[in-house]
Scaffold this active site. Structure first.
Site, PDB file in Angstrom:
ATOM      1  N   TYR A 143       0.809  -1.218   0.000  1.00 55.49           N
ATOM      2  CA  TYR A 143       0.000   0.000   0.000  1.00 55.49           C
ATOM      3  C   TYR A 143       0.845   1.274   0.000  1.00 55.49           C
ATOM      4  CZ  TYR A 143      -4.698  -1.891   0.619  1.00 55.49           C
ATOM      5  OH  TYR A 143      -5.909  -2.494   0.431  1.00 55.49           O
ATOM      6  N   LYS A 194       3.464 -15.095   1.706  1.00 60.71           N
ATOM      7  CA  LYS A 194       3.712 -15.764   0.422  1.00 60.71           C
ATOM      8  C   LYS A 194       5.220 -16.004   0.335  1.00 60.71           C
ATOM      9  CE  LYS A 194       2.242 -17.364  -3.585  1.00 60.71           C
ATOM     10  NZ  LYS A 194       1.451 -18.608  -3.694  1.00 60.71           N
ATOM     11  N   ASP A 227      -2.500 -18.261  -0.319  1.00 62.75           N
ATOM     12  CA  ASP A 227      -3.490 -18.902  -1.205  1.00 62.75           C
ATOM     13  C   ASP A 227      -4.207 -20.027  -0.458  1.00 62.75           C
ATOM     14  OD1 ASP A 227      -1.007 -20.174  -1.199  1.00 62.75           O
ATOM     15  OD2 ASP A 227      -1.042 -20.717  -3.320  1.00 62.75           O
ATOM     16  N   ASP A 251      -6.259  -7.103   3.600  1.00 60.52           N
ATOM     17  CA  ASP A 251      -7.392  -6.460   2.934  1.00 60.52           C
ATOM     18  C   ASP A 251      -8.266  -7.525   2.263  1.00 60.52           C
ATOM     19  OD1 ASP A 251      -8.957  -4.324   1.811  1.00 60.52           O
ATOM     20  OD2 ASP A 251      -7.946  -4.720  -0.095  1.00 60.52           O
ATOM     21  N   ASP A 255     -12.154  -9.481   3.692  1.00 59.23           N
ATOM     22  CA  ASP A 255     -13.425  -9.486   2.944  1.00 59.23           C
ATOM     23  C   ASP A 255     -13.949 -10.916   2.787  1.00 59.23           C
ATOM     24  OD1 ASP A 255     -13.301  -6.698   2.565  1.00 59.23           O
ATOM     25  OD2 ASP A 255     -14.088  -6.862   0.519  1.00 59.23           O
TER      26      ASP A 255
HETATM   27  C1  IPM Z   1     -10.352  -1.583   3.807  1.00 55.08           C
HETATM   28  C2  IPM Z   1     -10.647  -0.864   2.519  1.00 55.08           C
HETATM   29  C3  IPM Z   1      -9.527   0.122   2.218  1.00 55.08           C
HETATM   30  C4  IPM Z   1      -8.239  -0.666   2.063  1.00 55.08           C
HETATM   31  C5  IPM Z   1      -9.761   1.021   0.999  1.00 55.08           C
HETATM   32  C6  IPM Z   1     -11.050   1.811   1.149  1.00 55.08           C
HETATM   33  C7  IPM Z   1      -8.608   1.925   0.731  1.00 55.08           C
HETATM   34  O1  IPM Z   1     -10.836  -1.772   1.485  1.00 55.08           O
HETATM   35  O2  IPM Z   1     -10.151  -0.898   4.830  1.00 55.08           O
HETATM   36  O3  IPM Z   1     -10.333  -2.818   3.794  1.00 55.08           O
HETATM   37  O4  IPM Z   1      -7.957  -1.187   0.975  1.00 55.08           O
HETATM   38  O5  IPM Z   1      -7.500  -0.762   3.031  1.00 55.08           O
HETATM   39 MG    MG Z   2     -10.857  -3.792   2.112  1.00 61.08          MG
END
Ligand code: IPM
Ligand code: MG
Length: 368
Positions: A143, A194, A227, A251, A255
């Site tokens: 990042y 990784k 993975d 990140d 999700d």
């Molecule tokens: C998260 C979000 C952020 C990230 C975005 C909005 C920049 O997806 O906090 O998971 O990628 O960190």
């Molecule tokens: Mg995110």
């Protein structure tokens, strides 16, 4: 200055303002009920701040960010934000706040509440007992690595560049956080990298293992390739307790893990900085879901990710662990009555909007 803890609300864009309005109601109620020594104020940020002051991070907000005990953040991004001039966008970027406050430790608890089993895409038997934390390194890696950018090559072709980079110090400070966290839970930590392909991943693994051997041999440490981890999260999420990983992988994996909790709309997060000399640390709490501009302003968004982020703030920064537990019980109790926002709807559920879900939590607080 009073001795009260200072909480700063930043609603931001998209569904940020509407979910934060519910957090505000819940916190006001808790403060009144329990006479908590907490003072709250709101700070302008992002597109709204730009419209009103010509800056995405007005001075008052910058000062509030520095002095707050806890920042409760809604969401940022979406068309209003994208329409800002490039310089304003750079200034008001959430990533800039993370970097500026050195928020290196991002905790994303994943809890499969029994009431939401039907909302999850995973099978019931897979969800039993799921309760883990994705601990994401938040201030380094892909990042923020340099060099980065888009350049035009002599032949006219364009090239996009990002750099995946970690120092041993950065790895050790998040690993230390992870081991200490594991000690407060079941004593298990799985470090995800990784290492079979990336040097930065190899260093990650070596440094985590070295710190473990030197100071945390009582914690059970395993290593997993990212993975495989993605598969394990949907195959058997109950195996994890503290899942330690880097910025990019965290990140993505968080999700995926959200599905065990029923919806991304349920996930809270805490982002913490290093401990300062006085023992305090910068702390920003935000729902994981982001701005979701497609549903903004329609009273559809699930406020529970933001409300559960308040519970994390009460526990980790505001010295009110009992209040945090009470709020978490109230959320579970509200869901047990059958109220559902769209993202967690199931057959027989009672549809409610953002505000309706806030009402349900306030009602449940009475018995919690
Ligand atoms: C998260 C979000 C952020 C990230 C975005 C909005 C920049 O997806 O906090 O998971 O990628 O960190
Ligand atoms: Mg995110």
């Amino acid at each position: 200055m009073s001795n009260a803890r200072q909480v700063v609300f930043i609603a931001g864009e998209g569904i940020g303002p509407e979910v934060m309005a519910e957090v505000r109601r819940v916190l006001d109620r808790l403060v009144a009920d329990e006479r908590l020594a907490i003072e709250t104020r709101e700070a302008l940020y992002g597109a709204e701040a730009w419209r009103r002051t010509g800056r995405t991070v007005p001075e008052a907000t910058a000062a509030a960010l520095e002095s707050a005990d806890a920042i409760l953040f809604g969401a940022t991004g979406g068309p209003d934000y994208d329409a800002l001039p490039a310089e304003a966008r750079r200034q008001g970027n959430l990533l800039r706040i993370r970097k500026r406050l050195d928020l290196f430790a991002n905790l994303r608890p994943i809890v499969a509440l029994p009431a939401l089993a039907e909302a999850s895409s995973l099978k019931n038997r897979v969800l039993a007992g799921v309760d883990f934390i994705v601990l994401r390194e938040l201030s380094g890696g892909l990042y923020f690595g340099e060099p980065r950018g888009i350049e035009t090559l002599p032949g006219g072709e364009r090239r996009g560049v990002n750099t995946h980079v970690y120092t041993s110090g950065e790895i050790r400070r998040i690993a230390r956080f992870g081991f200490e966290l594991a000690r407060t839970r079941s004593g298990r930590l799985c470090s995800v990298d990784k290492a079979n392909v990336m040097e930065a991943g190899q260093l990650w693994r070596e440094e985590v293992a070295a710190l473990h051997a030197a100071e945390f041999a009582d914690v059970e440490l395993t290593h997993m390739l990212v993975d495989n981890c993605a598969m394990q999260i949907v195959r058997a999420p109950g195996q994890f307790d503290v899942l330690l990983t880097d910025n990019m992988f965290g990140d993505i994996l968080s999700d995926a893990a959200a599905m065990a909790a029923g919806s991304l709309g349920m996930l809270p997060s805490a982002s913490l900085g290093p401990r300062r000399a006085d023992g305090r640390r910068a702390a920003l709490y935000e729902p994981v879901h982001g701005a979701a501009p497609d549903i903004a302003g329609r009273d559809i968004a699930n406020p529970l990710g933001a409300i559960l982020s308040l519970a994390l703030a009460l526990r980790l920064t505001l010295d009110a662990p009992d209040t945090a537990a009470r709020l978490e019980r109230a959320v579970a109790a509200a869901l047990a009555t059958g109220v559902r926002t769209r993202d967690i709807m199931q057959q027989g559920g009672t549809p409610v909007g953002t505000r309706g879900m806030g009402d349900a939590v306030l009602r449940a607080l009475e018995g919690a």
